[in-house]
Design an enzyme around this catalytic site. Structure first.
Site, PDB file in Angstrom:
ATOM      1  N   LEU A 166       0.839  -1.200   0.000  1.00 48.47           N
ATOM      2  CA  LEU A 166       0.000   0.000   0.000  1.00 48.47           C
ATOM      3  C   LEU A 166       0.876   1.253   0.000  1.00 48.47           C
ATOM      4  N   GLU A 180       3.741   4.208  -0.159  1.00 49.95           N
ATOM      5  CA  GLU A 180       4.734   4.751  -1.099  1.00 49.95           C
ATOM      6  C   GLU A 180       5.556   5.791  -0.353  1.00 49.95           C
ATOM      7  N   ALA A 206       3.449   8.687   0.215  1.00 44.50           N
ATOM      8  CA  ALA A 206       2.082   8.350   0.636  1.00 44.50           C
ATOM      9  C   ALA A 206       2.129   7.232   1.659  1.00 44.50           C
ATOM     10  N   ILE A 265       8.017  -2.605   1.907  1.00 47.80           N
ATOM     11  CA  ILE A 265       7.209  -3.816   1.756  1.00 47.80           C
ATOM     12  C   ILE A 265       7.828  -4.981   2.541  1.00 47.80           C
ATOM     13  N   THR A 266       7.074  -5.382   3.575  1.00 42.73           N
ATOM     14  CA  THR A 266       7.525  -6.453   4.469  1.00 42.73           C
ATOM     15  C   THR A 266       7.611  -7.783   3.722  1.00 42.73           C
ATOM     16  N   GLY A 279      22.397  -3.164  33.881  1.00 42.88           N
ATOM     17  CA  GLY A 279      23.377  -3.059  32.791  1.00 42.88           C
ATOM     18  C   GLY A 279      23.320  -4.237  31.830  1.00 42.88           C
ATOM     19  N   GLU A 320       1.175  -0.593  10.003  1.00 40.47           N
ATOM     20  CA  GLU A 320      -0.293  -0.761   9.902  1.00 40.47           C
ATOM     21  C   GLU A 320      -1.026   0.472  10.436  1.00 40.47           C
TER      22      GLU A 320
HETATM   23  N1  CAA Z   1     -13.444  -0.187   5.634  1.00 39.18           N
HETATM   24  C1  CAA Z   1     -14.003   0.050   4.412  1.00 39.18           C
HETATM   25  N2  CAA Z   1     -14.071   1.284   3.862  1.00 39.18           N
HETATM   26  C2  CAA Z   1     -13.543   2.312   4.551  1.00 39.18           C
HETATM   27  C3  CAA Z   1     -12.948   2.145   5.817  1.00 39.18           C
HETATM   28  C4  CAA Z   1     -12.908   0.827   6.367  1.00 39.18           C
HETATM   29  N3  CAA Z   1     -12.360   0.591   7.557  1.00 39.18           N
HETATM   30  N4  CAA Z   1     -12.527   3.339   6.269  1.00 39.18           N
HETATM   31  C5  CAA Z   1     -12.845   4.243   5.325  1.00 39.18           C
HETATM   32  N5  CAA Z   1     -13.468   3.615   4.280  1.00 39.18           N
HETATM   33  C6  CAA Z   1     -13.951   4.232   3.034  1.00 39.18           C
HETATM   34  C7  CAA Z   1     -14.577   5.578   3.309  1.00 39.18           C
HETATM   35  O1  CAA Z   1     -15.954   5.444   3.623  1.00 39.18           O
HETATM   36  C8  CAA Z   1     -14.350   6.318   2.001  1.00 39.18           C
HETATM   37  O2  CAA Z   1     -15.310   5.883   1.043  1.00 39.18           O
HETATM   38  P1  CAA Z   1     -16.400   6.946   0.401  1.00 39.18           P
HETATM   39  O3  CAA Z   1     -15.566   8.015  -0.249  1.00 39.18           O
HETATM   40  O4  CAA Z   1     -17.151   6.109  -0.578  1.00 39.18           O
HETATM   41  O5  CAA Z   1     -17.190   7.419   1.560  1.00 39.18           O
HETATM   42  C9  CAA Z   1     -13.017   5.768   1.502  1.00 39.18           C
HETATM   43  O6  CAA Z   1     -12.832   4.503   2.179  1.00 39.18           O
HETATM   44  C10 CAA Z   1     -11.870   6.678   1.858  1.00 39.18           C
HETATM   45  O7  CAA Z   1     -11.862   6.869   3.251  1.00 39.18           O
HETATM   46  P2  CAA Z   1     -11.424   8.218   3.958  1.00 39.18           P
HETATM   47  O8  CAA Z   1     -12.076   9.375   3.281  1.00 39.18           O
HETATM   48  O9  CAA Z   1     -11.580   8.043   5.417  1.00 39.18           O
HETATM   49  O10 CAA Z   1      -9.860   8.221   3.534  1.00 39.18           O
HETATM   50  P3  CAA Z   1      -8.670   9.163   4.014  1.00 39.18           P
HETATM   51  O11 CAA Z   1      -7.828   9.380   2.823  1.00 39.18           O
HETATM   52  O12 CAA Z   1      -9.165  10.332   4.787  1.00 39.18           O
HETATM   53  O13 CAA Z   1      -7.796   8.306   5.067  1.00 39.18           O
HETATM   54  C11 CAA Z   1      -6.884   6.699   6.506  1.00 39.18           C
HETATM   55  C12 CAA Z   1      -7.980   7.090   5.493  1.00 39.18           C
HETATM   56  C13 CAA Z   1      -7.582   6.045   7.673  1.00 39.18           C
HETATM   57  C14 CAA Z   1      -6.027   7.811   7.006  1.00 39.18           C
HETATM   58  C15 CAA Z   1      -6.022   5.696   5.743  1.00 39.18           C
HETATM   59  O14 CAA Z   1      -5.296   6.357   4.729  1.00 39.18           O
HETATM   60  C16 CAA Z   1      -5.056   4.945   6.629  1.00 39.18           C
HETATM   61  O15 CAA Z   1      -5.457   3.996   7.291  1.00 39.18           O
HETATM   62  N6  CAA Z   1      -3.744   5.345   6.630  1.00 39.18           N
HETATM   63  C17 CAA Z   1      -2.719   4.610   7.274  1.00 39.18           C
HETATM   64  C18 CAA Z   1      -2.070   3.700   6.253  1.00 39.18           C
HETATM   65  C19 CAA Z   1      -1.761   2.351   6.803  1.00 39.18           C
HETATM   66  O16 CAA Z   1      -2.352   1.871   7.749  1.00 39.18           O
HETATM   67  N7  CAA Z   1      -0.826   1.684   6.149  1.00 39.18           N
HETATM   68  C20 CAA Z   1      -0.491   0.367   6.513  1.00 39.18           C
HETATM   69  C21 CAA Z   1       0.396  -0.230   5.476  1.00 39.18           C
HETATM   70  S1  CAA Z   1       0.628  -1.969   5.753  1.00 39.18           S
HETATM   71  C22 CAA Z   1       1.840  -2.138   6.889  1.00 39.18           C
HETATM   72  O17 CAA Z   1       2.223  -1.243   7.553  1.00 39.18           O
HETATM   73  C23 CAA Z   1       2.397  -3.558   6.913  1.00 39.18           C
HETATM   74  C24 CAA Z   1       2.788  -4.170   8.154  1.00 39.18           C
HETATM   75  O18 CAA Z   1       2.402  -3.780   9.200  1.00 39.18           O
HETATM   76  C25 CAA Z   1       3.577  -5.383   8.154  1.00 39.18           C
HETATM   77  P1  FAD Z   2       4.372   9.686   7.698  1.00 43.06           P
HETATM   78  O1  FAD Z   2       3.013   9.493   7.148  1.00 43.06           O
HETATM   79  O2  FAD Z   2       5.308  10.577   6.977  1.00 43.06           O
HETATM   80  O3  FAD Z   2       4.255  10.147   9.216  1.00 43.06           O
HETATM   81  C1  FAD Z   2       5.276  10.858   9.915  1.00 43.06           C
HETATM   82  C2  FAD Z   2       4.730  11.232  11.296  1.00 43.06           C
HETATM   83  O4  FAD Z   2       3.610  12.134  11.140  1.00 43.06           O
HETATM   84  C3  FAD Z   2       4.207  10.016  12.074  1.00 43.06           C
HETATM   85  O5  FAD Z   2       4.481  10.188  13.452  1.00 43.06           O
HETATM   86  C4  FAD Z   2       2.699  10.099  11.842  1.00 43.06           C
HETATM   87  O6  FAD Z   2       1.957   9.492  12.899  1.00 43.06           O
HETATM   88  C5  FAD Z   2       2.479  11.618  11.821  1.00 43.06           C
HETATM   89  N1  FAD Z   2       1.257  11.971  11.088  1.00 43.06           N
HETATM   90  C6  FAD Z   2       1.015  11.867   9.749  1.00 43.06           C
HETATM   91  N2  FAD Z   2      -0.221  12.286   9.463  1.00 43.06           N
HETATM   92  C7  FAD Z   2      -0.789  12.687  10.639  1.00 43.06           C
HETATM   93  C8  FAD Z   2      -2.064  13.213  11.008  1.00 43.06           C
HETATM   94  N3  FAD Z   2      -3.022  13.388  10.118  1.00 43.06           N
HETATM   95  N4  FAD Z   2      -2.285  13.505  12.318  1.00 43.06           N
HETATM   96  C9  FAD Z   2      -1.315  13.304  13.241  1.00 43.06           C
HETATM   97  N5  FAD Z   2      -0.098  12.797  12.958  1.00 43.06           N
HETATM   98  C10 FAD Z   2       0.157  12.491  11.671  1.00 43.06           C
HETATM   99  N6  FAD Z   2       3.564  -0.533   4.234  1.00 43.06           N
HETATM  100  C11 FAD Z   2       2.984  -1.389   3.369  1.00 43.06           C
HETATM  101  O7  FAD Z   2       2.166  -0.989   2.543  1.00 43.06           O
HETATM  102  N7  FAD Z   2       3.270  -2.713   3.415  1.00 43.06           N
HETATM  103  C12 FAD Z   2       4.144  -3.228   4.297  1.00 43.06           C
HETATM  104  O8  FAD Z   2       4.361  -4.448   4.294  1.00 43.06           O
HETATM  105  C13 FAD Z   2       4.781  -2.354   5.218  1.00 43.06           C
HETATM  106  N8  FAD Z   2       5.696  -2.834   6.101  1.00 43.06           N
HETATM  107  C14 FAD Z   2       6.442  -1.941   6.820  1.00 43.06           C
HETATM  108  C15 FAD Z   2       7.535  -2.409   7.565  1.00 43.06           C
HETATM  109  C16 FAD Z   2       8.362  -1.522   8.216  1.00 43.06           C
HETATM  110  C17 FAD Z   2       9.549  -2.034   8.971  1.00 43.06           C
HETATM  111  C18 FAD Z   2       8.084  -0.142   8.169  1.00 43.06           C
HETATM  112  C19 FAD Z   2       9.002   0.863   8.860  1.00 43.06           C
HETATM  113  C20 FAD Z   2       6.989   0.321   7.485  1.00 43.06           C
HETATM  114  C21 FAD Z   2       6.159  -0.574   6.800  1.00 43.06           C
HETATM  115  N9  FAD Z   2       5.089  -0.124   6.020  1.00 43.06           N
HETATM  116  C22 FAD Z   2       4.461  -0.985   5.150  1.00 43.06           C
HETATM  117  C23 FAD Z   2       4.800   1.296   5.927  1.00 43.06           C
HETATM  118  C24 FAD Z   2       4.080   1.857   7.143  1.00 43.06           C
HETATM  119  O9  FAD Z   2       2.744   1.456   7.134  1.00 43.06           O
HETATM  120  C25 FAD Z   2       4.261   3.381   7.121  1.00 43.06           C
HETATM  121  O10 FAD Z   2       5.602   3.643   7.471  1.00 43.06           O
HETATM  122  C26 FAD Z   2       3.315   4.088   8.046  1.00 43.06           C
HETATM  123  O11 FAD Z   2       1.981   3.932   7.594  1.00 43.06           O
HETATM  124  C27 FAD Z   2       3.660   5.578   8.203  1.00 43.06           C
HETATM  125  O12 FAD Z   2       3.886   6.194   6.988  1.00 43.06           O
HETATM  126  P2  FAD Z   2       5.210   7.097   6.799  1.00 43.06           P
HETATM  127  O13 FAD Z   2       6.350   6.249   7.184  1.00 43.06           O
HETATM  128  O14 FAD Z   2       5.184   7.683   5.445  1.00 43.06           O
HETATM  129  O15 FAD Z   2       5.075   8.248   7.886  1.00 43.06           O
END
Ligand code: CAA
Ligand code: FAD
Length: 384
Positions: A129, A131, A134, A161-162, A345, A368
């Site tokens: 997911l 970038e 992003a 990407i894990t 220590g 996440e």
């Molecule tokens: N289930 C289904 N649909 C959902 C939803 C949910 N839980 N939450 C929101 N939606 C829908 C909304 O209703 C909206 O749809 P409509 O426009 O039709 O109403 C659409 O999705 C977009 O939602 P938002 O307007 O709320 O979107 P946003 O851009 O304001 O932000 C966010 C959403 C919660 C901030 C989201 O971007 C987010 O979760 N960001 C964090 C990213 C993240 O968790 N990354 C994890 C990467 S994986 C990883 O890290 C791997 C690892 O651990 C090993």
């Molecule tokens: P940023 O979005 O730049 O955030 C920087 C700081 O600003 C953080 O403290 C954040 O909490 C804060 N912040 C940002 N927006 C707000 C707001 N609106 N309000 C308050 N505070 C805010 N992604 C995948 O898709 N797949 C994977 O498998 C995966 N594995 C990962 C494994 C590792 C080891 C790491 C380090 C990351 C991984 N991720 C993966 C990505 C991970 O989900 C992101 O790093 C995370 O979602 C944060 O994004 P960012 O690093 O760009 O931080």
């Protein structure tokens, strides 16, 4: 009638599963954990041991050759592996994360294509997911997918990407309709052998060093049209619904790390003597371990409650799963930091596992969705 006390009591099957995973973890994973951290190499031997026992992907439904385990059982696996080695626990955790989009929204044909090899252990999944520009604002992604006859053609870069480079399958979210923001994103399954797909160098990290984290590249990467997950434009919702099911599993990972640190601490304070007695006899020490154990127990209740809600697909899953992830990860950070303190220590050295646990705990507050973003997810549920 009698009140229903079942709200949190594991079934016999779940208790047997915990015992079996703990035995494997103690026997095959714990002795390797320090080396996995030190060398930062993916533990293929641990992966193979998990596959032999079927613990690498217990969530795959039975009709696709899997165990069809419930969400609490999935948490138990991640928790017990994380208790000895957080890196290794990302094998089952990310197999679920990467395949859950297919399970939730994929066509029957796609499920038949990709889930049986996951169940057998031939395949491993990643989830793509994020970038570079992003992360928290995931909908701002730039990776593009364009339909060209019978194929989708992907261009762009995903980062962090894990298990990249080890996984065979990558669930990738990409923009298919730039006019429609979050509703112009679609999800796809990309295979490591698809033309135009490649994996970058490993990031050098603070913790979870045995789980590779890399960029992945799509350069006119061409995949069959039927590898889209669900309808075009539904990919972002599928990605977020997936996270509702998997943030709680990161909670389970955090819980396992914290439990490992507590177990090591309790053993140590009973052995270590200062001022002529066991340090466990000092009240200042006792209050610390009591608080550590209390926080862990509270986190466990929240993680399992979230898993039970995931199993029943209840509408408040979004809140509870985010809450479980935040609470358990903050618990893991505080408990592991206290564990290092209890070792004095020695805790600061690699002679004991608690410094690794403290480094590994940190990521659970970041991925996440950072804990700030997950608090935002919770608050949106409260004020919507
Ligand atoms: N289930 C289904 N649909 C959902 C939803 C949910 N839980 N939450 C929101 N939606 C829908 C909304 O209703 C909206 O749809 P409509 O426009 O039709 O109403 C659409 O999705 C977009 O939602 P938002 O307007 O709320 O979107 P946003 O851009 O304001 O932000 C966010 C959403 C919660 C901030 C989201 O971007 C987010 O979760 N960001 C964090 C990213 C993240 O968790 N990354 C994890 C990467 S994986 C990883 O890290 C791997 C690892 O651990 C090993
Ligand atoms: P940023 O979005 O730049 O955030 C920087 C700081 O600003 C953080 O403290 C954040 O909490 C804060 N912040 C940002 N927006 C707000 C707001 N609106 N309000 C308050 N505070 C805010 N992604 C995948 O898709 N797949 C994977 O498998 C995966 N594995 C990962 C494994 C590792 C080891 C790491 C380090 C990351 C991984 N991720 C993966 C990505 C991970 O989900 C992101 O790093 C995370 O979602 C944060 O994004 P960012 O690093 O760009 O931080």
């Amino acid at each position: 009638g009698n009140p229903d006390f079942d709200s949190y009591r594991l079934s016999d099957e779940q208790r047997m599963l915990r015992a079996a995973v703990r035995a494997l973890a103690e026997d095959k994973i714990a002795p390797r954990a320090a080396e996995i951290d030190e060398t930062a190499e993916f533990p293929y031997d641990v992966r193979d041991a998990l596959v032999r026992s079927g613990f690498h992907a217990v969530h795959v439904p039975e009709e696709y050759g899997g165990m069809g385990a419930d969400a609490i059982s999935g948490c138990i696996v991640v928790e017990e592996v994380a208790r000895v080695c957080a890196s290794s626990s990302l094998i089952p955790a990310v197999n679920k994360l990467g395949s859950q989009p297919v399970i939730l929204s994929g066509s029957e044909d796609l499920k038949k294509q990709v889930l049986p090899p996951l169940a057998s252990g031939e395949a491993m999944f990643s989830y793509a997911l994020s970038e570079r520009e992003a992360g928290s604002d995931a909908a701002a992604m730039r990776t593009r997918a364009v339909l060209d006859g019978e194929h989708w053609v992907l261009n762009g870069t995903k980062c962090w990407i894990t298990n990249a480079g080890v996984s065979t399958h990558y669930t990738v979210m990409a923009v298919t309709d730039p006019q429609h923001g979050a509703n112009g994103i679609s999800a796809f399954v990309v295979h490591q052998d698809d033309p135009g797909f490649s994996v970058g160098a490993k990031e050098r990290k603070l913790g979870i060093k045995g789980s590779p984290t890399c960029e992945i590249y799509f350069e006119n990467c061409t995949i069959p049209a039927d590898r889209i997950i669900g309808e075009p434009g539904t990919g972002f919702k599928t990605a977020l619904r997936t996270l509702d099911h998997t943030r709680l599993a990161i909670g389970a990972q955090a819980l396992g790390i914290a439990q490992g640190a507590l177990d090591a601490s309790v053993a140590y304070i009973k052995e270590r003597r200062q001022f002529g007695k066991r340090i466990a006899d000092f009240q200042g020490i006792q209050f610390m371990v009591a608080d550590m154990a209390m926080r862990i127990e509270a986190a466990r209740h929240l993680v399992y409650a979230a898993a039970a809600r995931a199993e029943r697909d209840e509408p408040n899953l979004t809140f509870t799963s985010a809450a479980a992830k935040v609470f358990a990860s903050d618990t893991a950070m505080s408990v592991t930091t206290d564990a290092v303190q209890l070792f004095g220590g020695y805790g600061f050295t690699k002679d004991f596992p608690v410094e690794r646990m403290m480094r590994d705990a940190k990521i659970t507050q970041i991925y996440e969705g950072t804990n700030q973003i997950n608090r935002m997810v919770m608050a949106r549920q409260l004020v919507k």
